[in-house]
Design a protein around this motif. Sequence first.
Motif, PDB file in Angstrom:
ATOM      1  N   GLU A   1       4.514  -8.320 -16.640  1.00  0.00           N
ATOM      2  CA  GLU A   1       5.889  -8.472 -17.120  1.00  0.00           C
ATOM      3  C   GLU A   1       6.150  -7.667 -18.393  1.00  0.00           C
ATOM      4  N   ASN A   2       5.168  -7.570 -19.245  1.00  0.00           N
ATOM      5  CA  ASN A   2       5.329  -6.868 -20.522  1.00  0.00           C
ATOM      6  C   ASN A   2       4.971  -5.381 -20.435  1.00  0.00           C
ATOM      7  N   GLY A   3       4.655  -4.900 -19.244  1.00  0.00           N
ATOM      8  CA  GLY A   3       4.366  -3.486 -19.052  1.00  0.00           C
ATOM      9  C   GLY A   3       3.008  -3.046 -19.564  1.00  0.00           C
ATOM     10  N   LEU A   4       2.112  -4.007 -19.822  1.00  0.00           N
ATOM     11  CA  LEU A   4       0.791  -3.661 -20.345  1.00  0.00           C
ATOM     12  C   LEU A   4      -0.197  -3.268 -19.260  1.00  0.00           C
ATOM     13  N   ARG A   5       0.052  -3.728 -18.028  1.00  0.00           N
ATOM     14  CA  ARG A   5      -0.848  -3.381 -16.922  1.00  0.00           C
ATOM     15  C   ARG A   5      -0.089  -3.391 -15.606  1.00  0.00           C
ATOM     16  N   LYS A   6      -0.616  -2.649 -14.683  1.00  0.00           N
ATOM     17  CA  LYS A   6      -0.065  -2.616 -13.336  1.00  0.00           C
ATOM     18  C   LYS A   6      -1.033  -3.376 -12.440  1.00  0.00           C
ATOM     19  N   PRO A   7      -0.572  -4.457 -11.811  1.00  0.00           N
ATOM     20  CA  PRO A   7      -1.495  -5.258 -11.003  1.00  0.00           C
ATOM     21  C   PRO A   7      -1.898  -4.561  -9.706  1.00  0.00           C
ATOM     22  N   HIS A   8      -3.028  -4.962  -9.197  1.00  0.00           N
ATOM     23  CA  HIS A   8      -3.553  -4.463  -7.931  1.00  0.00           C
ATOM     24  C   HIS A   8      -2.568  -4.849  -6.820  1.00  0.00           C
ATOM     25  N   PRO A   9      -2.430  -4.021  -5.786  1.00  0.00           N
ATOM     26  CA  PRO A   9      -1.476  -4.321  -4.707  1.00  0.00           C
ATOM     27  C   PRO A   9      -1.652  -5.703  -4.064  1.00  0.00           C
ATOM     28  N   HIS A  10      -2.880  -6.208  -3.967  1.00  0.00           N
ATOM     29  CA  HIS A  10      -3.039  -7.525  -3.350  1.00  0.00           C
ATOM     30  C   HIS A  10      -2.494  -8.637  -4.257  1.00  0.00           C
ATOM     31  N   ARG A  11      -2.480  -8.393  -5.561  1.00  0.00           N
ATOM     32  CA  ARG A  11      -1.886  -9.369  -6.487  1.00  0.00           C
ATOM     33  C   ARG A  11      -0.361  -9.345  -6.389  1.00  0.00           C
ATOM     34  N   VAL A  12       0.202  -8.153  -6.243  1.00  0.00           N
ATOM     35  CA  VAL A  12       1.647  -8.030  -6.051  1.00  0.00           C
ATOM     36  C   VAL A  12       2.043  -8.739  -4.756  1.00  0.00           C
ATOM     37  N   ALA A  13       1.262  -8.545  -3.701  1.00  0.00           N
ATOM     38  CA  ALA A  13       1.550  -9.193  -2.420  1.00  0.00           C
ATOM     39  C   ALA A  13       1.497 -10.715  -2.563  1.00  0.00           C
ATOM     40  N   ALA A  14       0.552 -11.224  -3.343  1.00  0.00           N
ATOM     41  CA  ALA A  14       0.443 -12.672  -3.550  1.00  0.00           C
ATOM     42  C   ALA A  14       1.669 -13.210  -4.277  1.00  0.00           C
ATOM     43  N   MET A  15       2.155 -12.467  -5.273  1.00  0.00           N
ATOM     44  CA  MET A  15       3.355 -12.903  -5.992  1.00  0.00           C
ATOM     45  C   MET A  15       4.574 -12.875  -5.082  1.00  0.00           C
ATOM     46  N   LEU A  16       4.707 -11.818  -4.281  1.00  0.00           N
ATOM     47  CA  LEU A  16       5.827 -11.731  -3.352  1.00  0.00           C
ATOM     48  C   LEU A  16       5.803 -12.875  -2.349  1.00  0.00           C
ATOM     49  N   LEU A  17       4.635 -13.194  -1.831  1.00  0.00           N
ATOM     50  CA  LEU A  17       4.513 -14.313  -0.888  1.00  0.00           C
ATOM     51  C   LEU A  17       4.904 -15.638  -1.534  1.00  0.00           C
ATOM     52  N   ALA A  18       4.495 -15.845  -2.763  1.00  0.00           N
ATOM     53  CA  ALA A  18       4.848 -17.076  -3.472  1.00  0.00           C
ATOM     54  C   ALA A  18       6.357 -17.172  -3.658  1.00  0.00           C
ATOM     55  N   PHE A  19       6.987 -16.076  -4.046  1.00  0.00           N
ATOM     56  CA  PHE A  19       8.430 -16.078  -4.241  1.00  0.00           C
ATOM     57  C   PHE A  19       9.169 -16.280  -2.922  1.00  0.00           C
ATOM     58  N   GLU A  20       8.797 -15.521  -1.918  1.00  0.00           N
ATOM     59  CA  GLU A  20       9.480 -15.614  -0.628  1.00  0.00           C
ATOM     60  C   GLU A  20       9.273 -16.975   0.016  1.00  0.00           C
ATOM     61  N   GLY A  21       8.103 -17.570  -0.188  1.00  0.00           N
ATOM     62  CA  GLY A  21       7.844 -18.906   0.334  1.00  0.00           C
ATOM     63  C   GLY A  21       8.675 -19.977  -0.350  1.00  0.00           C
ATOM     64  N   SER A  22       9.204 -19.651  -1.512  1.00  0.00           N
ATOM     65  CA  SER A  22      10.036 -20.590  -2.269  1.00  0.00           C
ATOM     66  C   SER A  22      11.519 -20.269  -2.168  1.00  0.00           C
ATOM     67  N   GLY A  23      11.872 -19.344  -1.268  1.00  0.00           N
ATOM     68  CA  GLY A  23      13.276 -19.074  -1.007  1.00  0.00           C
ATOM     69  C   GLY A  23      13.861 -17.867  -1.695  1.00  0.00           C
ATOM     70  N   ILE A  24      13.052 -17.062  -2.353  1.00  0.00           N
ATOM     71  CA  ILE A  24      13.560 -15.861  -3.003  1.00  0.00           C
ATOM     72  C   ILE A  24      13.644 -14.726  -1.984  1.00  0.00           C
ATOM     73  N   VAL A  25      14.767 -14.019  -2.004  1.00  0.00           N
ATOM     74  CA  VAL A  25      14.967 -12.855  -1.147  1.00  0.00           C
ATOM     75  C   VAL A  25      15.270 -11.682  -2.064  1.00  0.00           C
ATOM     76  N   PHE A  26      14.620 -10.557  -1.828  1.00  0.00           N
ATOM     77  CA  PHE A  26      14.858  -9.354  -2.611  1.00  0.00           C
ATOM     78  C   PHE A  26      15.807  -8.459  -1.816  1.00  0.00           C
ATOM     79  N   SER A  27      16.961  -8.132  -2.414  1.00  0.00           N
ATOM     80  CA  SER A  27      17.967  -7.309  -1.741  1.00  0.00           C
ATOM     81  C   SER A  27      17.481  -5.866  -1.628  1.00  0.00           C
ATOM     82  N   ALA A  28      18.266  -5.064  -0.903  1.00  0.00           N
ATOM     83  CA  ALA A  28      17.921  -3.649  -0.740  1.00  0.00           C
ATOM     84  C   ALA A  28      17.876  -2.935  -2.086  1.00  0.00           C
TER      85      ALA A  28
END
Length: 98
Positions: free
Chosen positions: A38-65
């Motif tokens: 969040e603070n721009g200090l590091r770029k997470p590994h793609p599998h960590r990004v996928a885990a965050m996306l799954l957590a958000f989408e599983g809780s009802g978050i939708v990312f628009s185009a």
Amino acid sequence: MRNLTAEQLRAARMLLKWSRVRLGAKCNLSEGTISGFENGLRKPHPHRVAAMLLAFEGSGIVFSAEGSPSLARPEAQTGGRHTGNRTWRRRRTHCAAE
């Protein structure tokens, strides 16, 4: 693999009213990993990004185009109650037991 920016991460957390600790618990990541991203200090590994996306989408978050996050189900569909609220869940369990 979809991308997730620090701004999207922060906005999605705010929509759900999740702390960094809660998001970390949902996707098995440390608060430091989330904070660093969040603070721009590091770029997470793609599998960590996928885990965050799954957590958000599983809780009802939708990312628009355009990439901005929003809740897929408005509060009106849950009767205005946040089903993730422990107090509400505890009261509901207590009432069912009576």
